[in-house]
Design a protein around this motif. Sequence first.
Motif, PDB file in Angstrom:
ATOM      1  N   PHE A  51       0.831  -1.197   0.000  1.00  0.00           N
ATOM      2  CA  PHE A  51       0.000   0.000   0.000  1.00  0.00           C
ATOM      3  C   PHE A  51       0.867   1.249   0.000  1.00  0.00           C
ATOM      4  N   SER A  52       0.438   2.246  -0.741  1.00  0.00           N
ATOM      5  CA  SER A  52       1.204   3.489  -0.818  1.00  0.00           C
ATOM      6  C   SER A  52       1.058   4.328   0.450  1.00  0.00           C
ATOM      7  N   THR A  53      -0.075   4.201   1.137  1.00  0.00           N
ATOM      8  CA  THR A  53      -0.299   4.858   2.431  1.00  0.00           C
ATOM      9  C   THR A  53      -0.749   3.799   3.418  1.00  0.00           C
ATOM     10  N   GLU A  54      -0.042   3.684   4.541  1.00  0.00           N
ATOM     11  CA  GLU A  54      -0.329   2.598   5.484  1.00  0.00           C
ATOM     12  C   GLU A  54      -0.045   3.071   6.900  1.00  0.00           C
ATOM     13  N   LEU A 366     -10.491   1.046   7.955  1.00  0.00           N
ATOM     14  CA  LEU A 366      -9.492   1.268   6.912  1.00  0.00           C
ATOM     15  C   LEU A 366      -8.209   1.761   7.562  1.00  0.00           C
ATOM     16  N   VAL A 367      -7.105   1.072   7.270  1.00  0.00           N
ATOM     17  CA  VAL A 367      -5.809   1.474   7.842  1.00  0.00           C
ATOM     18  C   VAL A 367      -4.743   1.657   6.759  1.00  0.00           C
ATOM     19  N   ARG A 377      -6.298   1.934  -6.095  1.00  0.00           N
ATOM     20  CA  ARG A 377      -6.186   0.543  -6.533  1.00  0.00           C
ATOM     21  C   ARG A 377      -6.815  -0.416  -5.515  1.00  0.00           C
ATOM     22  N   LYS A 378      -6.499  -0.204  -4.250  1.00  0.00           N
ATOM     23  CA  LYS A 378      -7.027  -1.113  -3.219  1.00  0.00           C
ATOM     24  C   LYS A 378      -6.877  -0.468  -1.851  1.00  0.00           C
ATOM     25  N   TRP A 379      -7.478  -1.116  -0.844  1.00  0.00           N
ATOM     26  CA  TRP A 379      -7.493  -0.623   0.533  1.00  0.00           C
ATOM     27  C   TRP A 379      -6.998  -1.714   1.474  1.00  0.00           C
TER      28      TRP A 379
END
Length: 438
Positions: A51-54, A366-367, A377-379
């Motif tokens: 993930f680009s943001t996590e 959501l994290v 793209r995805k979560w």
Amino acid sequence: MTVISDQEIADFSADFNTNSKNQVASRAARRSGLLEASFNDRVSERLNHVFSTELDVDGVTDQKHSGRCWEFATLNVLRHYFGKQNKVKDFTFSQAYNFFWDKIERANAFYDAMIRLADRQLNDREVQSWLAFAGEDGGLWSMAINLVKKYGVVPSYAMPESFNSNNTTGLIDSLARKERKDAIALRKLVSEGSSQDELEKAKKHFLNEVYRMVSVALGEPPKKFDLEYRDDDKKYHLERDLTPREFVQKYFKDFKFDDYVVLSNCPNHEFNKLYHMPLYDNVDGGDQIKFLNVPIEYLAQAAVAQLKSGDAVIFGNDVLKQMERKTGYLDTELYQTDKLFGVDTKMSKADRLATGEGFATHDMTLVGVDEDHGHIRKWKVENSWGDKYGHKGFYEMSQPWFEDYVYDVVVRKEFLTDEQVKLAEGPAIDLKPWDNIG
């Protein structure tokens, strides 16, 4: 009504046997089950745990056999906040504590409704909605926050999980049966012309019995506790004799509970309207349970913005649709049963809600999110089903699944448009208990 004739049945059979692929599909489905036979393993190509943001989140929680996902999701957000503020990632709160008070407050709301509606027939649609809701353990973010505001929170060790909090069927069945019987008694008192004082006396008696039942099942909640933990730097902390309310007042003084808004996406209702669900108002004098209904893109935008600010996002969803527990995949192409059957069952989100096919059955958090030049793209999803499912308890959700099966997100006002903030702070439209708003 028309009778199905023998000739029609013969035609159906002939049509089925015309295509040899039907027999192949039938053998596969009978051998391994419909879902396994239609499983699309290619979704793993896009759901790859990156993930680009996590957010930096530790292990997951486990609600076991209970409908307390809304409390778990809410307390997960609070534990992430507490962990970040105090450098302690593995700290958890007691879901049993808030669940205890939910049963008391919800019984109080139920009895008030039964008195208020006592002049209606027992088969009245609103009366029946309340009777069906009796004892239930499902709920929503705003309901959980009402409980936190009134009763505070405690660490998980101060009121640990028990058999009956992990397996709520016995308790909610007993509470539902008792509350429905009490409803008959309250209705009779009203019909006999009992005074308000007499009704309040009866209600207090019933609530006392509910308190006894919940205390037997869950144990009485602590009035004080010692806050004790070792932070991520191994530093020891101890604060004695905190009340649950004092804990929230001290450690969540900068957590602005009232800054959060529930954005819903229910296209069977008009967009850009604020709706109120009176059936879910669980605490007398607490906040009303409201949703601001907007197009799905605003839910995604606000959720991404909140994640990038470093905070998790609670969302309501229909988790049992196109989901596999083992892998933790949530993808609209996961099970291709329509191809297996040779039919088309796809419906619009509005039609699914209008017919009862669509409904928010679960709350998760959501994290993380994965973007490519602004395209989602995805979560990454934190669930509350323990660490044996998904990727150590975390799930991967595609953006199409988000659009189809997510019905609400809980976000701060700063991530809304100016117009949406005004709507969220304005008057709300009351919905009937049977209105399906996800």
